[in-house]
Design a protein around this motif. Structure first.
Motif, PDB file in Angstrom:
ATOM      1  N   LEU A 132     -16.413  -2.613 -10.127  1.00 12.23           N
ATOM      2  CA  LEU A 132     -15.617  -4.098  -9.485  1.00 12.23           C
ATOM      3  C   LEU A 132     -15.154  -4.684 -10.806  1.00 12.23           C
ATOM      4  O   LEU A 132     -14.089  -5.245 -10.841  1.00 12.23           O
ATOM      5  N   THR A 133     -16.234  -4.830 -11.588  1.00 11.79           N
ATOM      6  CA  THR A 133     -15.751  -5.942 -12.748  1.00 11.79           C
ATOM      7  C   THR A 133     -14.567  -5.347 -13.597  1.00 11.79           C
ATOM      8  O   THR A 133     -13.865  -5.850 -14.155  1.00 11.79           O
ATOM      9  N   ALA A 134     -14.869  -4.247 -13.975  1.00 13.33           N
ATOM     10  CA  ALA A 134     -13.846  -3.372 -14.730  1.00 13.33           C
ATOM     11  C   ALA A 134     -12.484  -3.446 -14.054  1.00 13.33           C
ATOM     12  O   ALA A 134     -11.485  -3.539 -14.780  1.00 13.33           O
ATOM     13  N   SER A 135     -12.501  -3.162 -12.818  1.00 12.74           N
ATOM     14  CA  SER A 135     -11.255  -3.143 -12.109  1.00 12.74           C
ATOM     15  C   SER A 135     -10.653  -4.597 -12.278  1.00 12.74           C
ATOM     16  O   SER A 135      -9.380  -4.623 -12.188  1.00 12.74           O
ATOM     17  N   PHE A 136     -11.424  -5.718 -12.103  1.00 12.77           N
ATOM     18  CA  PHE A 136     -10.746  -6.969 -11.930  1.00 12.77           C
ATOM     19  C   PHE A 136     -10.404  -7.632 -13.140  1.00 12.77           C
ATOM     20  O   PHE A 136      -9.519  -8.211 -13.577  1.00 12.77           O
ATOM     21  N   ALA A 137     -10.942  -7.010 -14.368  1.00 10.63           N
ATOM     22  CA  ALA A 137     -10.767  -7.334 -15.893  1.00 10.63           C
ATOM     23  C   ALA A 137      -9.651  -6.376 -16.246  1.00 10.63           C
ATOM     24  O   ALA A 137      -8.679  -7.001 -16.888  1.00 10.63           O
ATOM     25  N   SER A 138      -9.395  -5.086 -15.687  1.00 12.50           N
ATOM     26  CA  SER A 138      -8.375  -4.174 -16.245  1.00 12.50           C
ATOM     27  C   SER A 138      -6.954  -4.740 -15.863  1.00 12.50           C
ATOM     28  O   SER A 138      -5.978  -4.466 -16.316  1.00 12.50           O
TER      29      SER A 138
ATOM     30  N   LEU B 127       6.570  -0.182  -8.378  1.00 15.16           N
ATOM     31  CA  LEU B 127       5.670  -0.355  -7.069  1.00 15.16           C
ATOM     32  C   LEU B 127       4.995  -1.608  -7.203  1.00 15.16           C
ATOM     33  O   LEU B 127       5.026  -2.291  -5.922  1.00 15.16           O
ATOM     34  N   GLU B 128       4.690  -2.194  -8.097  1.00  7.91           N
ATOM     35  CA  GLU B 128       4.060  -3.566  -7.967  1.00  7.91           C
ATOM     36  C   GLU B 128       5.170  -4.739  -7.637  1.00  7.91           C
ATOM     37  O   GLU B 128       5.230  -5.576  -6.811  1.00  7.91           O
ATOM     38  N   GLU B 129       6.581  -4.322  -8.144  1.00 12.75           N
ATOM     39  CA  GLU B 129       7.713  -5.408  -7.830  1.00 12.75           C
ATOM     40  C   GLU B 129       8.135  -4.991  -6.417  1.00 12.75           C
ATOM     41  O   GLU B 129       8.406  -6.024  -5.647  1.00 12.75           O
ATOM     42  N   SER B 130       8.103  -4.071  -5.927  1.00 12.36           N
ATOM     43  CA  SER B 130       8.309  -3.608  -4.368  1.00 12.36           C
ATOM     44  C   SER B 130       7.289  -4.384  -3.638  1.00 12.36           C
ATOM     45  O   SER B 130       7.655  -4.764  -2.587  1.00 12.36           O
ATOM     46  N   ALA B 131       6.079  -4.409  -3.913  1.00 12.38           N
ATOM     47  CA  ALA B 131       5.138  -5.185  -3.274  1.00 12.38           C
ATOM     48  C   ALA B 131       5.325  -6.432  -3.204  1.00 12.38           C
ATOM     49  O   ALA B 131       5.199  -7.399  -2.043  1.00 12.38           O
ATOM     50  N   GLU B 132       5.803  -7.259  -4.283  1.00 14.15           N
ATOM     51  CA  GLU B 132       6.162  -8.458  -4.440  1.00 14.15           C
ATOM     52  C   GLU B 132       7.235  -8.933  -3.555  1.00 14.15           C
ATOM     53  O   GLU B 132       7.328  -9.729  -3.197  1.00 14.15           O
ATOM     54  N   ILE B 133       8.288  -8.060  -3.494  1.00 13.79           N
ATOM     55  CA  ILE B 133       9.481  -8.378  -2.707  1.00 13.79           C
ATOM     56  C   ILE B 133       9.271  -8.264  -1.229  1.00 13.79           C
ATOM     57  O   ILE B 133       9.611  -9.116  -0.418  1.00 13.79           O
ATOM     58  N   ASP B 134       8.042  -7.593  -0.867  1.00 14.46           N
ATOM     59  CA  ASP B 134       7.556  -7.555   0.435  1.00 14.46           C
ATOM     60  C   ASP B 134       6.570  -8.680   0.702  1.00 14.46           C
ATOM     61  O   ASP B 134       6.146  -8.804   1.991  1.00 14.46           O
ATOM     62  N   GLY B 135       6.506  -9.542  -0.135  1.00 19.89           N
ATOM     63  CA  GLY B 135       5.653 -10.683   0.281  1.00 19.89           C
ATOM     64  C   GLY B 135       4.328 -10.453  -0.230  1.00 19.89           C
ATOM     65  O   GLY B 135       3.525 -11.386   0.046  1.00 19.89           O
ATOM     66  N   CYS B 136       4.049  -9.545  -1.061  1.00 17.86           N
ATOM     67  CA  CYS B 136       2.581  -9.525  -1.574  1.00 17.86           C
ATOM     68  C   CYS B 136       2.106 -10.305  -2.706  1.00 17.86           C
ATOM     69  O   CYS B 136       2.918 -10.344  -3.519  1.00 17.86           O
ATOM     70  N   GLY B 137       1.075 -11.209  -2.656  1.00 22.28           N
ATOM     71  CA  GLY B 137       0.847 -12.015  -3.909  1.00 22.28           C
ATOM     72  C   GLY B 137       0.125 -10.933  -4.767  1.00 22.28           C
ATOM     73  O   GLY B 137      -0.015  -9.715  -4.573  1.00 22.28           O
ATOM     74  N   LYS B 138      -0.617 -11.359  -5.812  1.00 26.62           N
ATOM     75  CA  LYS B 138      -1.246 -10.653  -6.855  1.00 26.62           C
ATOM     76  C   LYS B 138      -2.490 -10.094  -6.399  1.00 26.62           C
ATOM     77  O   LYS B 138      -2.663  -9.055  -6.564  1.00 26.62           O
ATOM     78  N   PHE B 139      -3.107 -10.933  -5.292  1.00 29.23           N
ATOM     79  CA  PHE B 139      -4.472 -10.091  -4.977  1.00 29.23           C
ATOM     80  C   PHE B 139      -4.259  -9.140  -3.903  1.00 29.23           C
ATOM     81  O   PHE B 139      -4.879  -8.028  -4.036  1.00 29.23           O
ATOM     82  N   ARG B 140      -3.135  -9.313  -3.228  1.00 28.36           N
ATOM     83  CA  ARG B 140      -2.688  -8.182  -2.162  1.00 28.36           C
ATOM     84  C   ARG B 140      -2.189  -6.997  -2.832  1.00 28.36           C
ATOM     85  O   ARG B 140      -2.490  -5.852  -2.371  1.00 28.36           O
ATOM     86  N   THR B 141      -1.681  -7.285  -3.959  1.00 26.91           N
ATOM     87  CA  THR B 141      -0.768  -6.003  -4.599  1.00 26.91           C
ATOM     88  C   THR B 141      -1.999  -5.328  -5.229  1.00 26.91           C
ATOM     89  O   THR B 141      -2.158  -4.088  -5.567  1.00 26.91           O
ATOM     90  N   PHE B 142      -2.735  -6.119  -6.056  1.00 21.76           N
ATOM     91  CA  PHE B 142      -4.065  -5.455  -6.453  1.00 21.76           C
ATOM     92  C   PHE B 142      -4.904  -4.319  -5.468  1.00 21.76           C
ATOM     93  O   PHE B 142      -4.978  -3.575  -5.756  1.00 21.76           O
ATOM     94  N   PHE B 143      -5.195  -5.037  -4.433  1.00 21.24           N
ATOM     95  CA  PHE B 143      -6.066  -4.457  -3.442  1.00 21.24           C
ATOM     96  C   PHE B 143      -5.207  -3.203  -2.802  1.00 21.24           C
ATOM     97  O   PHE B 143      -5.746  -2.232  -2.224  1.00 21.24           O
ATOM     98  N   ASN B 144      -4.047  -3.443  -2.570  1.00 26.03           N
ATOM     99  CA  ASN B 144      -3.177  -2.504  -1.459  1.00 26.03           C
ATOM    100  C   ASN B 144      -2.489  -1.529  -2.621  1.00 26.03           C
ATOM    101  O   ASN B 144      -1.894  -0.443  -1.987  1.00 26.03           O
TER     102      ASN B 144
END
Length: 277
Positions: A87-93, A169-186
């Protein structure tokens, strides 16, 4: 000529593979074979000789001793520590690999420098800290050191892994309305499963076999983990080698099973980022 070179290369690779198999498989064979021998049979017969019969009393004696309690302690400590590490490594990385900010490089340099800190140098301060917070001689006192000392290399590996994930992939998620948290988890976290599996197996093996902190931070048999269980089968001047080999065989089984189950993700995680494009 080219075909001859390929044949010679295959022969050399085969010889090296055979040598590696003997070097790594020999101790494993000795461990398992010795576990099925009686104590005096090990002394009278050859070291690598086959056991005369399947003497399973060694395994019975191990199971009937405190070994199951030591096994449970190791499972609890490794499980809790592993969850915290991943968990910590994922949040930091994630921010290290995807964001650009002023302290990115200095903070990551600190993480890399922490990988060079010898564990034994910290035994005394960790021992004093564990006593002060009341976790000495408790299996939960091992969780902190295990998490802290396996975290730097986990962040280092996972940061490199996440950096290889295409930014599109991250940019496509942001275009679909995902924030940083949703992009990270999804997006980022699901694609990082091979890297997380690699870290899970690597860290599990390290913590499963860890001896120094378990020796210093625990005292009573109720708080011992598997690496300390060998003490129960040796005296001041003698040691029951077949029993010790039976204990080591039991200790190796969970790690072998974990590797067999997760070997595909482990290989993918190790190969990730090796080839770009």
């Amino acid at each position: 000529m080219k075909k001859k070179r390929i044949t010679i290369g295959k022969i050399i690779a085969g010889i090296l593979a055979l040598i590696w198999f003997l070097v790594t498989g020999g101790p494993f064979y000795f461990m398992v074979a010795s576990a099925f021998k009686e104590q005096f049979e090990l002394l009278t017969a050859g070291v690598f000789s086959m056991p005369k019969g399947l003497y399973i009393d060694n395994f019975k004696e191990v199971i009937e001793s405190n070994f199951p309690h030591y096994l449970l302690n190791s499972i609890v400590v490794v499980s809790i520590s592993l969850v915290l590490i991943l968990l910590t490594a994922s949040f930091a990385s994630y921010p290290f690999s995807r964001f650009r900010f002023k302290l990115n490089t200095p903070l990551f340099a600190v993480v890399v420098a922490a990988m060079a800190v010898p564990i034994h140098v910290t035994l005394l301060p960790v021992f004093e800290l564990t006593q002060k917070i009341g976790l000495y001689d408790s299996i939960f006192g091992l969780v902190g050191p295990y998490t802290a000392f396996n975290l730097p290399i986990s962040v280092f590996i996972l940061t490199s892994f996440m950096a290889e994930i295409p930014k599109e992939l991250e940019e496509s998620a942001e275009i679909d309305g995902c924030g940083k948290f949703r992009t990270f988890f999804n997006v980022i976290l699901p694609l990082s499963k091979p890297g997380l599996a690699t870290l899970a197996i690597y860290n599990s093996v390290n913590m499963w076999n860890e001896f120094s902190f378990a020796l210093v931070l625990t005292q009573s048999p109720e708080s011992r983990t598997l690496p300390l269980s060998i003490w129960e089968y040796q005296g001041q001047y003698t040691a029951n080698i077949p029993l010790i080999m039976a204990v080591l065989t039991f200790c190796a089984i969970p790690m072998i099973a974990a590797f067999a189950i997760g070997q595909d993700k482990l290989i993918k995680g190790m190969m990730a980022g090796a080839v770009k494009g």
